[in-house]
Write a protein that holds these residues in place. Structure first.
Motif, mmCIF file in Angstrom:
data_model
loop_
_atom_site.group_PDB
_atom_site.id
_atom_site.type_symbol
_atom_site.label_atom_id
_atom_site.label_comp_id
_atom_site.label_asym_id
_atom_site.label_seq_id
_atom_site.Cartn_x
_atom_site.Cartn_y
_atom_site.Cartn_z
ATOM 1 N N ARG A 84 3.851 -0.953 2.234
ATOM 2 C CA ARG A 84 2.428 -1.031 1.875
ATOM 3 C C ARG A 84 1.952 0.274 1.222
ATOM 4 O O ARG A 84 1.257 0.246 0.193
ATOM 5 C CB ARG A 84 1.610 -1.323 3.130
ATOM 6 C CG ARG A 84 0.112 -1.443 2.875
ATOM 7 C CD ARG A 84 -0.633 -1.793 4.143
ATOM 8 N NE ARG A 84 -0.517 -0.751 5.177
ATOM 9 C CZ ARG A 84 0.232 -0.859 6.266
ATOM 10 N NH1 ARG A 84 0.947 -1.952 6.491
ATOM 11 N NH2 ARG A 84 0.283 0.120 7.153
ATOM 12 N N THR A 85 2.344 1.405 1.790
ATOM 13 C CA THR A 85 1.891 2.706 1.278
ATOM 14 C C THR A 85 2.401 2.948 -0.135
ATOM 15 O O THR A 85 1.655 3.410 -1.011
ATOM 16 C CB THR A 85 2.361 3.834 2.221
ATOM 17 O OG1 THR A 85 1.826 3.609 3.529
ATOM 18 C CG2 THR A 85 1.899 5.192 1.711
ATOM 19 N N ARG A 110 3.454 0.638 -2.325
ATOM 20 C CA ARG A 110 2.868 -0.354 -3.242
ATOM 21 C C ARG A 110 1.448 0.061 -3.642
ATOM 22 O O ARG A 110 1.067 -0.023 -4.818
ATOM 23 C CB ARG A 110 2.867 -1.730 -2.599
ATOM 24 C CG ARG A 110 2.331 -2.831 -3.521
ATOM 25 C CD ARG A 110 2.497 -4.204 -2.917
ATOM 26 N NE ARG A 110 1.799 -4.343 -1.653
ATOM 27 C CZ ARG A 110 2.402 -4.488 -0.460
ATOM 28 N NH1 ARG A 110 3.727 -4.519 -0.388
ATOM 29 N NH2 ARG A 110 1.702 -4.603 0.641
ATOM 30 N N GLU A 111 0.671 0.531 -2.691
ATOM 31 C CA GLU A 111 -0.706 0.951 -2.982
ATOM 32 C C GLU A 111 -0.741 2.174 -3.892
ATOM 33 O O GLU A 111 -1.735 2.403 -4.595
ATOM 34 C CB GLU A 111 -1.445 1.241 -1.677
ATOM 35 C CG GLU A 111 -1.733 -0.016 -0.863
ATOM 36 C CD GLU A 111 -2.329 0.286 0.504
ATOM 37 O OE1 GLU A 111 -2.383 1.481 0.870
ATOM 38 O OE2 GLU A 111 -2.728 -0.663 1.200
ATOM 39 N N ASP A 132 6.951 -4.133 -4.599
ATOM 40 C CA ASP A 132 6.080 -5.055 -5.344
ATOM 41 C C ASP A 132 7.002 -5.992 -6.122
ATOM 42 O O ASP A 132 7.437 -5.664 -7.231
ATOM 43 C CB ASP A 132 5.162 -4.271 -6.283
ATOM 44 C CG ASP A 132 4.119 -5.146 -6.970
ATOM 45 O OD1 ASP A 132 4.395 -6.345 -7.186
ATOM 46 O OD2 ASP A 132 3.039 -4.632 -7.313
#
Length: 340
Positions: free
Chosen positions: A101-102, A104-105, A312
């Motif tokens: 998540r980190t 990808r963000e 992603d």
């Protein structure tokens, strides 16, 4: 629970290293200088939950012709490192979900990490999140045994060559950094001979800056015939682990400076209290002639893995299909990332 990408000066990076077993590859100064060679940005993924941590040093690179980025390990064996046991599956699942998540963000679509063969086995969760690929083995020397035992563990042809080098008058000198420029010439000659990629032409300026940054954790051993530098090793010594960084000798019939250097370095490090000298493995982790050469110094072996993660999937697939249409975006076990 906290998860973030850290800059090298971040307090959390230094604090994490105080809690987890690690090596030179995890130290911010090393990552900063290696990032300059790659043309990327130094960073580290940091995760903490209930007093347990994961740290992964990274180099973040722009993907040409795109607004996206990817990340890879610095040169060597940099991670991940943690104070959580590999079998704590809930912790590792939470950490890996936070990692994905980190990144990808932050616009980072893929991650390539070389694992450290000496710092414990990887958690099986890594294989759930991405592809955990075993490439082969690396070789280490146990420096806690006696000098006689080290010698007995050495293959007979290496012992013969070491003795011949000594009889020829070849000698090894440690930490004479005034010899660095002479040895870099030897090293570059060898890189040209083997057709090495540009990255591996480490410059005098890079090696001097690395020594300035890490101080007595980095050493230079040079082999001399009369007063001529005919070979050398740069290596790290960190928390009981000695690790080769860059080494090369000038080729000539009947010259065995390379074997003499390995033998001299292990004895020198053992006398200073190091527990192990990690030689690494073959090219790309393969069981090749380089691995066979290193294997002649010790019976100790360690599994070497890389870890590949797509953060992603949609963006990654688009990049692969646009740039390498012959590649399979679902296959993470070959060249990775496939679009490069």
């Amino acid at each position: 629970m906290t998860a973030s990408l850290l800059e090298p000066a971040a307090r959390e990076w230094k604090e994490a290293l105080g809690h987890v077993a690690h090596d030179m590859y995890h130290v911010p100064d090393y990552v900063v200088l290696d990032a300059r060679l790659y043309g990327g940005t130094p960073a580290a993924f940091h995760f903490e939950q209930n007093g347990r941590r994961v740290l992964i040093p990274l180099i973040v690179r722009e993907i040409p012709g795109s607004e996206l980025r990817d990340a890879l390990s610095p040169y060597g064996y940099p991670g991940p490192v943690s104070d959580a046991v590999p079998g704590d599956l809930p912790f590792w699942r939470t950490a890996c979900a936070a990692l994905t998540r980190t990144l990808r963000e932050a616009g980072i679509v893929s991650l390539f990490v070389r694992l450290h063969p000496l710092l414990g086995p990887p958690s099986p969760v890594l294989g759930e999140v991405g592809a955990l690929v075993r490439h082969g083995e690396t070789v280490s020397m146990d420096l806690t045994v006696s000098a006689d035992e080290m010698w007995q563990q050495t293959r007979s042809d290496h012992r013969n060559h070491i003795n011949r080098a000594k009889r020829a008058g070849t000698r090894v000198v440690f930490d004479d950094w005034g010899r660095l420029a002479e040895w870099v010439e030897v090293y570059h000659d060898n890189m040209r001979r083997v057709g090495a990629a540009d990255y591996y032409f480490f410059t005098y300026e890079h090696l001097a800056a690395l020594h300035d940054a890490v101080g007595d954790h980095m050493h230079l051993a040079v082999a001399l015939e009369d007063d001529e530098v005919v070979g050398g090793n740069t290596f790290f010594e960190y928390d009981g682990i000695a690790t080769g960084y860059v080494s090369s000798t000038r080729r000539a019939r009947g010259r065995y400076a390379d074997e003499l250097l390995y033998d001299s370095v292990r004895r020198w490090c053992s006398e200073r209290g190091a527990r192990v000298f990690h030689l690494g493995g073959g090219k790309g982790g393969a069981n090749d002639s380089l691995f066979s050469y290193k294997a002649g110094f010790s019976p100790d072996r360690h599994a070497f893995h890389t870890w590949r993660v797509v953060t992603d999937q949609k963006a990654y697939t688009t990049l692969v299909l646009d740039r390498k249409p012959e590649a399979d975006p679902a296959d993470l076990t070959g060249t990775f990332p496939s679009y490069r």
